[in-house]
Design a protein around this motif. Structure first.
Motif, PDB file in Angstrom:
ATOM      1  N   ILE A 137       0.859  -1.172   0.000  1.00 45.40           N
ATOM      2  CA  ILE A 137       0.000   0.000   0.000  1.00 45.40           C
ATOM      3  C   ILE A 137       0.899   1.227   0.000  1.00 45.40           C
ATOM      4  O   ILE A 137       1.775   1.377   0.853  1.00 45.40           O
ATOM      5  CB  ILE A 137      -0.931   0.014   1.219  1.00 45.40           C
ATOM      6  N   VAL A 138       0.691   2.119  -0.968  1.00 49.60           N
ATOM      7  CA  VAL A 138       1.527   3.299  -1.122  1.00 49.60           C
ATOM      8  C   VAL A 138       0.689   4.538  -0.845  1.00 49.60           C
ATOM      9  O   VAL A 138      -0.381   4.726  -1.442  1.00 49.60           O
ATOM     10  CB  VAL A 138       2.132   3.381  -2.537  1.00 49.60           C
ATOM     11  N   ASP A 139       1.170   5.361   0.093  1.00 50.02           N
ATOM     12  CA  ASP A 139       0.540   6.647   0.368  1.00 50.02           C
ATOM     13  C   ASP A 139       1.135   7.664  -0.599  1.00 50.02           C
ATOM     14  O   ASP A 139       2.308   8.033  -0.495  1.00 50.02           O
ATOM     15  CB  ASP A 139       0.788   7.055   1.819  1.00 50.02           C
ATOM     16  N   LEU A 140       0.345   8.121  -1.559  1.00 45.43           N
ATOM     17  CA  LEU A 140       0.848   9.010  -2.595  1.00 45.43           C
ATOM     18  C   LEU A 140       1.147  10.409  -2.081  1.00 45.43           C
ATOM     19  O   LEU A 140       1.907  11.152  -2.704  1.00 45.43           O
ATOM     20  CB  LEU A 140      -0.160   9.086  -3.747  1.00 45.43           C
ATOM     21  N   SER A 141       0.565  10.793  -0.958  1.00 44.35           N
ATOM     22  CA  SER A 141       0.813  12.127  -0.412  1.00 44.35           C
ATOM     23  C   SER A 141       2.126  12.199   0.367  1.00 44.35           C
ATOM     24  O   SER A 141       2.813  13.219   0.344  1.00 44.35           O
ATOM     25  CB  SER A 141      -0.345  12.554   0.482  1.00 44.35           C
ATOM     26  N   THR A 142       2.501  11.104   1.050  1.00 45.91           N
ATOM     27  CA  THR A 142       3.727  11.094   1.852  1.00 45.91           C
ATOM     28  C   THR A 142       4.831  10.242   1.250  1.00 45.91           C
ATOM     29  O   THR A 142       5.999  10.403   1.621  1.00 45.91           O
ATOM     30  CB  THR A 142       3.421  10.596   3.271  1.00 45.91           C
ATOM     31  N   GLY A 143       4.476   9.305   0.357  1.00 44.93           N
ATOM     32  CA  GLY A 143       5.469   8.412  -0.227  1.00 44.93           C
ATOM     33  C   GLY A 143       5.780   7.192   0.607  1.00 44.93           C
ATOM     34  O   GLY A 143       6.632   6.379   0.229  1.00 44.93           O
ATOM     35  N   SER A 144       5.106   7.015   1.743  1.00 45.41           N
ATOM     36  CA  SER A 144       5.352   5.849   2.597  1.00 45.41           C
ATOM     37  C   SER A 144       4.710   4.604   2.000  1.00 45.41           C
ATOM     38  O   SER A 144       3.677   4.674   1.332  1.00 45.41           O
ATOM     39  CB  SER A 144       4.793   6.101   4.001  1.00 45.41           C
ATOM     40  N   THR A 145       5.334   3.463   2.250  1.00 37.90           N
ATOM     41  CA  THR A 145       4.849   2.181   1.738  1.00 37.90           C
ATOM     42  C   THR A 145       4.657   1.203   2.883  1.00 37.90           C
ATOM     43  O   THR A 145       5.410   1.227   3.867  1.00 37.90           O
ATOM     44  CB  THR A 145       5.825   1.584   0.713  1.00 37.90           C
ATOM     45  N   THR A 146       3.664   0.332   2.741  1.00 36.51           N
ATOM     46  CA  THR A 146       3.380  -0.713   3.720  1.00 36.51           C
ATOM     47  C   THR A 146       3.234  -2.030   2.987  1.00 36.51           C
ATOM     48  O   THR A 146       2.300  -2.199   2.192  1.00 36.51           O
ATOM     49  CB  THR A 146       2.096  -0.406   4.511  1.00 36.51           C
ATOM     50  N   ALA A 147       4.166  -2.949   3.232  1.00 33.31           N
ATOM     51  CA  ALA A 147       4.120  -4.249   2.564  1.00 33.31           C
ATOM     52  C   ALA A 147       3.014  -5.107   3.165  1.00 33.31           C
ATOM     53  O   ALA A 147       2.804  -5.122   4.383  1.00 33.31           O
ATOM     54  CB  ALA A 147       5.462  -4.956   2.693  1.00 33.31           C
ATOM     55  N   LEU A 148       2.301  -5.811   2.309  1.00 32.09           N
ATOM     56  CA  LEU A 148       1.224  -6.692   2.747  1.00 32.09           C
ATOM     57  C   LEU A 148       1.730  -8.113   2.871  1.00 32.09           C
ATOM     58  O   LEU A 148       2.617  -8.543   2.115  1.00 32.09           O
ATOM     59  CB  LEU A 148       0.060  -6.640   1.752  1.00 32.09           C
ATOM     60  N   PRO A 149       1.207  -8.879   3.819  1.00 33.40           N
ATOM     61  CA  PRO A 149       1.630 -10.284   3.952  1.00 33.40           C
ATOM     62  C   PRO A 149       1.150 -11.111   2.772  1.00 33.40           C
ATOM     63  O   PRO A 149       0.075 -10.860   2.217  1.00 33.40           O
ATOM     64  CB  PRO A 149       0.969 -10.727   5.256  1.00 33.40           C
ATOM     65  N   VAL A 150       1.956 -12.088   2.399  1.00 32.64           N
ATOM     66  CA  VAL A 150       1.601 -12.967   1.282  1.00 32.64           C
ATOM     67  C   VAL A 150       1.348 -14.395   1.728  1.00 32.64           C
ATOM     68  O   VAL A 150       0.897 -15.224   0.926  1.00 32.64           O
ATOM     69  CB  VAL A 150       2.700 -12.952   0.202  1.00 32.64           C
ATOM     70  N   THR A 151       1.631 -14.711   3.000  1.00 38.10           N
ATOM     71  CA  THR A 151       1.277 -16.007   3.577  1.00 38.10           C
ATOM     72  C   THR A 151       0.806 -15.788   5.002  1.00 38.10           C
ATOM     73  O   THR A 151       1.093 -14.761   5.625  1.00 38.10           O
ATOM     74  CB  THR A 151       2.462 -16.994   3.590  1.00 38.10           C
ATOM     75  N   ILE A 152       0.129 -16.747   5.558  1.00 33.18           N
ATOM     76  CA  ILE A 152      -0.424 -16.606   6.907  1.00 33.18           C
ATOM     77  C   ILE A 152       0.659 -16.550   7.981  1.00 33.18           C
ATOM     78  O   ILE A 152       0.589 -15.716   8.879  1.00 33.18           O
ATOM     79  CB  ILE A 152      -1.429 -17.741   7.192  1.00 33.18           C
ATOM     80  N   PRO A 153       1.718 -17.365   7.952  1.00 32.69           N
ATOM     81  CA  PRO A 153       2.734 -17.259   9.011  1.00 32.69           C
ATOM     82  C   PRO A 153       3.434 -15.918   9.067  1.00 32.69           C
ATOM     83  O   PRO A 153       4.004 -15.560  10.086  1.00 32.69           O
ATOM     84  CB  PRO A 153       3.730 -18.363   8.653  1.00 32.69           C
TER      85      PRO A 153
END
Length: 490
Positions: A137-153
């Motif tokens: 998820i990329v915040d276009l106003s601040t440029g910060s990014t948050t990676a999303l999990p791709v597996t449950i563990p």
């Protein structure tokens, strides 16, 4: 366009190439919400906006800082913003009306796909799917990014797990596909283990998991326009359609009630149980004979049809299925690979991007039906002698008495209320951008002989060659004209 009114025996899907668009080398396309504008990303880093009604260029967005090929384009909800991802690892947000760059962010990996938040008219958040890392998820106003999990563990830290897929140098990577749901409060992620994860992207938390039989890598994941169906294209050459059981407006809030009804203690089994109440397998599409891979699958505007292109490099084939799972049509174009596909949001029109950078427009081949203009019209195969009635040409025929109308003439007629578009995914907005004024392009001396804009219609939709060869032949004929270079003295 309502096909049953025109001819109930004709399917409401395209059949032939109507025309093609040419401007540079286009790589990817996207319609706005009403289908009046078509955005196309080019290999030189520019984004061209076509007026789809006139087939003319309405605006060209060009960033001096970007000269790499565009990988994806995405419209905002009301069409005032366009998000462009490029091969130089950049995300650029444009203002469509002014043609100015709103913001530009450079990621660590090349984004193969980027999607704006669908629930906001002026979104500042987007979902990006990089080449070799987890969706973020990329915040276009601040440029910060948050990676999303791709597996449950890994839902605690959101780090991509080791994968069996590797680059030639041995570096592992994870193939992931992701998309927002209709309201934008949930993200659906398809990973390389053949699992669909439902994620709360604000809290970075996996809420449910739906395993796919066979565990094949998920290459594409797409929602229908109305949000009721989810499409997953896997590496096992099967396209699966799932029915969405969650409410369309508050899907995130429904998970609280689902979790309370399930008493599983194991985290994995509980998420599978919750997932079984979120998505249910509806149909599977595949070519059981050729077992081909699929590319750029998507739904039609009303969700009644599913299309996908053959991933073979030497053919331009588009397969059309109805939602019941029956293959109804195979569209065959020039011997050029398909790069991208898009179905018009309202009309039965498909737009495809070829390897050469041309955009082909597929439309219905309507048959002439003269009886549709007059209910009493009768088509004759041969001439027949007509015997007129005795009172046929009388001023007041006795056989045609005026019937009294049951309508009350005193009732007021409502001319203010606008009927809702049957294919609309939400209410109309007064702020919605549907059209742009066309800007004439200045003539460049070096490119006067090149065609910019919409080309002439194709006569044969199944032409085996590229229309570029046709244009070269016409240019040669024009150059050899005896009137070329001569002046007439008055």
């Amino acid at each position: 366009m309502n096909a049953p009114i025109i001819d109930p025996l004709q399917g409401d899907f395209p059949e032939v190439i109507e025309e093609y668009l040419e401007h540079g080398v286009m790589k990817c396309i996207a319609f706005n919400r009403r289908g009046t504008l078509l955005a196309a990303g080019c290999s030189d880093g520019s984004c061209v906006i076509w007026d789809f009604e006139t087939r003319g260029i309405a605006k060209e967005l060009r960033d001096r800082d970007c000269a790499a090929a565009i990988t994806s384009v995405c419209w905002s909800k009301y069409g005032h913003r366009i998000l462009v991802s490029a091969a130089d690892k950049s995300l650029t947000l444009w203002d469509v009306v002014s043609g100015e760059k709103v913001t530009r962010i450079v990621l660590q990996q090349t984004p193969l796909q980027a999607r704006l938040h669908p629930g906001s008219s002026m979104p500042s958040v987007c979902l990006a799917c990089p080449l070799s890392s987890a969706p973020m998820i990329v915040d276009l106003s601040t440029g910060s990014t948050t990676a999303l999990p791709v597996t449950i563990p890994d839902m605690g830290n959101g780090v991509a797990p080791p994968s069996r897929n590797k680059f030639p140098d041995g570096t592992p990577f994870t193939l992931t596909a992701a998309c927002f749901n209709k309201n934008g409060d949930l993200v659906y992620v398809g990973n390389s283990k053949g699992e669909i994860l439902i994620i709360d992207h604000k809290n970075v938390k996996v809420l449910a998991m739906i395993p796919i039989s066979g565990g094949a890598v998920i290459k594409n994941i797409v929602f229908s326009r109305n949000g009721q169906y989810l499409l997953a294209n896997s590496n096992d050459r099967i396209i699966r359609i799932y029915e969405n059981l969650l409410p369309l407006k508050d899907g995130l809030g429904a998970f609280d009630n689902l979790s309370k009804t399930i008493e599983e203690e194991d985290t994995l089994e509980k998420m599978k149980a919750v997932g079984s109440k979120c998505l249910v397998l509806f149909r599977e599409f595949q070519d059981s004979i050729t077992k081909m891979h699929w590319k750029a699958p998507c739904f039609s505007g009303d969700g009644e049809w599913v299309i996908a292109a053959s991933a073979s490099k030497g053919e331009h084939k588009i397969y059309i299925w109805d939602r019941a799972g029956h293959l109804v049509k195979i569209l065959e174009g020039p011997k050029e690979a398909v790069f991208d596909l898009a179905w018009h949001p309202v009309h039965p029109i498909i737009v495809s991007v070829s390897l050469t950078g041309l955009v082909y427009i597929w439309a219905k081949d309507y048959t002439e039906n003269w009886s549709a203009f007059a209910p009493d019209f009768k088509e004759l195969e041969e001439n027949e002698e007509y015997v007129e009635r005795e009172d046929e040409f009388d001023l007041v025929p006795e056989t045609e008495k005026v019937k009294e109308s049951d309508a009350n003439e005193d009732d007021e007629v409502d001319i203010v209320t606008v009927e809702k578009d049957p294919f609309s995914d939400s209410d109309m907005s007064q702020e919605e951008l549907c059209f742009l004024p066309a800007i004439p392009c200045p003539d460049v001396p070096e490119q006067q002989d090149k065609c910019v804009g919409s080309s002439s219609k194709l006569i044969d939709s199944n032409h085996s060659g590229s229309p570029l060869s046709e244009e070269n032949g016409q240019a040669a004929n024009n150059a050899s004209s005896p009137l070329e270079g001569k002046f007439v003295r008055l």
